[in-house]
Design a protein around this motif. Structure first.
Motif, short mmCIF file in Angstrom:
data_model
loop_
_atom_site.label_atom_id
_atom_site.label_comp_id
_atom_site.label_asym_id
_atom_site.label_seq_id
_atom_site.Cartn_x
_atom_site.Cartn_y
_atom_site.Cartn_z
N THR A 177 0.85 -1.18 0.00
CA THR A 177 0.00 0.00 0.00
C THR A 177 0.89 1.24 0.00
O THR A 177 1.91 1.28 0.70
N MET A 178 0.53 2.23 -0.78
CA MET A 178 1.36 3.42 -0.94
C MET A 178 0.61 4.66 -0.50
O MET A 178 -0.62 4.73 -0.59
N GLY A 179 1.37 5.64 -0.07
CA GLY A 179 0.75 6.90 0.33
C GLY A 179 1.72 8.06 0.29
O GLY A 179 2.91 7.89 0.01
N TRP A 180 1.19 9.23 0.56
CA TRP A 180 1.96 10.47 0.56
C TRP A 180 1.75 11.22 1.86
O TRP A 180 0.62 11.31 2.36
N ASP A 181 2.84 11.77 2.40
CA ASP A 181 2.82 12.69 3.52
C ASP A 181 3.42 14.01 3.06
O ASP A 181 4.03 14.08 2.00
N ARG A 182 3.24 15.04 3.87
CA ARG A 182 3.91 16.30 3.59
C ARG A 182 4.23 17.01 4.90
O ARG A 182 3.61 16.77 5.93
N GLN A 183 5.23 17.88 4.83
CA GLN A 183 5.58 18.71 5.97
C GLN A 183 5.62 20.16 5.51
O GLN A 183 6.49 20.56 4.74
N ILE A 184 4.64 20.92 5.99
CA ILE A 184 4.56 22.35 5.71
C ILE A 184 5.50 23.07 6.67
O ILE A 184 5.56 22.73 7.85
N PRO A 185 6.25 24.06 6.17
CA PRO A 185 7.17 24.78 7.06
C PRO A 185 6.47 25.28 8.32
O PRO A 185 5.41 25.91 8.25
N GLY A 186 7.07 24.99 9.46
CA GLY A 186 6.53 25.43 10.73
C GLY A 186 5.44 24.54 11.29
O GLY A 186 4.92 24.83 12.37
N LYS A 187 5.09 23.47 10.59
CA LYS A 187 4.04 22.58 11.05
C LYS A 187 4.55 21.14 11.12
O LYS A 187 5.60 20.81 10.56
N GLU A 188 3.81 20.31 11.81
CA GLU A 188 4.17 18.91 11.92
C GLU A 188 3.88 18.17 10.62
O GLU A 188 3.01 18.56 9.85
N ARG A 189 4.61 17.10 10.43
CA ARG A 189 4.39 16.26 9.27
C ARG A 189 2.99 15.65 9.34
O ARG A 189 2.54 15.21 10.41
N GLU A 190 2.30 15.62 8.20
CA GLU A 190 0.92 15.18 8.18
C GLU A 190 0.67 14.24 7.00
O GLU A 190 1.30 14.35 5.95
N GLY A 191 -0.25 13.33 7.21
CA GLY A 191 -0.67 12.46 6.13
C GLY A 191 -1.50 13.22 5.12
O GLY A 191 -2.28 14.11 5.46
N VAL A 192 -1.34 12.86 3.86
CA VAL A 192 -2.05 13.52 2.78
C VAL A 192 -3.01 12.56 2.09
O VAL A 192 -4.19 12.86 1.90
N SER A 193 -2.50 11.39 1.70
CA SER A 193 -3.31 10.47 0.90
C SER A 193 -2.77 9.06 1.01
O SER A 193 -1.59 8.85 1.28
N CYS A 194 -3.65 8.09 0.76
CA CYS A 194 -3.27 6.69 0.78
C CYS A 194 -4.08 5.96 -0.29
O CYS A 194 -5.25 6.28 -0.51
N ILE A 195 -3.45 5.00 -0.93
CA ILE A 195 -4.14 4.16 -1.91
C ILE A 195 -3.95 2.71 -1.50
O ILE A 195 -2.83 2.22 -1.35
N SER A 196 -5.07 2.01 -1.33
CA SER A 196 -5.04 0.65 -0.81
C SER A 196 -4.53 -0.33 -1.85
O SER A 196 -4.92 -0.28 -3.02
N ASN A 197 -3.67 -1.24 -1.41
CA ASN A 197 -3.21 -2.32 -2.27
C ASN A 197 -4.24 -3.42 -2.42
O ASN A 197 -4.17 -4.22 -3.34
N ASN A 198 -5.21 -3.46 -1.51
CA ASN A 198 -6.21 -4.52 -1.51
C ASN A 198 -7.28 -4.32 -2.58
O ASN A 198 -7.59 -5.25 -3.33
N ASP A 199 -7.84 -3.12 -2.64
CA ASP A 199 -8.93 -2.87 -3.58
C ASP A 199 -8.77 -1.58 -4.37
O ASP A 199 -9.67 -1.22 -5.13
#
Length: 123
Positions: free
Chosen positions: A33-55
Motif C-alpha cells: 500500500t502506498m501513500g503520501w505525507d507532507r511537511q509544511i514549514p513550521g508545522k508537523e508532518r501530516e498524512g495527505v493520501s493513501c491508496i489501498s493495495n487490496n482494492d
C-alpha cells in the motif's frame, strides 16, 4: 528491500497543477500500500493520501480532498500524486511511503520512505 525516489516537485503558481511521482525499486511494488505525507514549514508532518493495495480505494485528508488525486501504475512501479488548484498552503516537502495498509489517509505499518520532493507555491 524497497527504495523510493520522489520527483516532480518545483515552483508552481497558485491555481496551477503539479504531478509528483514516486518510483519504487528493489522489491515487488504491487505488494505494498502506498501513500503520501507532507511537511509544511513550521508545522508537523501530516498524512495527505493513501491508496489501498487490496482494492485500490483512495483516501485524502480533508485539507486536500477534491484537489489531490493519488494513483499508481504497477507496470511502472510508480505512484503519483496529482495536485490541482495549487494553493500557497500546499508549499511543503512531500514524501511517499510504502506500508501494509491504509487507515483512512494515514498509512499503517509504513516500512519504507523516500527522501522527499519540495513543492513551492508562489507567484
Amino acid at each position: 528491500q524497497v527504495q523510493l525516489v520522489e520527483s516532480g516537485g518545483g515552483s508552481v503558481q497558485p491555481g496551477g497543477s503539479l504531478r509528483l511521482s514516486c518510483l519504487a525499486s528493489g522489491s515487488t511494488f504491487s505488494m505494498y500500500t502506498m501513500g503520501w505525507d507532507r511537511q509544511i514549514p513550521g508545522k508537523e508532518r501530516e498524512g495527505v493520501s493513501c491508496i489501498s493495495n487490496n482494492d485500490g480505494s483512495t483516501y485524502y485528508a480533508d485539507s486536500v480532498k477534491a484537489r489531490f488525486t493519488i494513483s499508481r501504475d504497477s507496470a511502472k512501479n510508480t505512484v503519483y500524486l496529482r495536485i490541482s488548484e495549487v494553493q500557497p498552503e500546499d508549499s511543503a516537502d512531500y514524501y511517499c511511503a510504502a506500508a501494509k495498509y491504509c487507515s483512512g489517509y494515514e498509512l499503517i505499518a509504513a516500512r519504507y520512505w523516500g527522501q522527499g520532493t519540495q513543492v513551492t507555491v508562489s507567484s
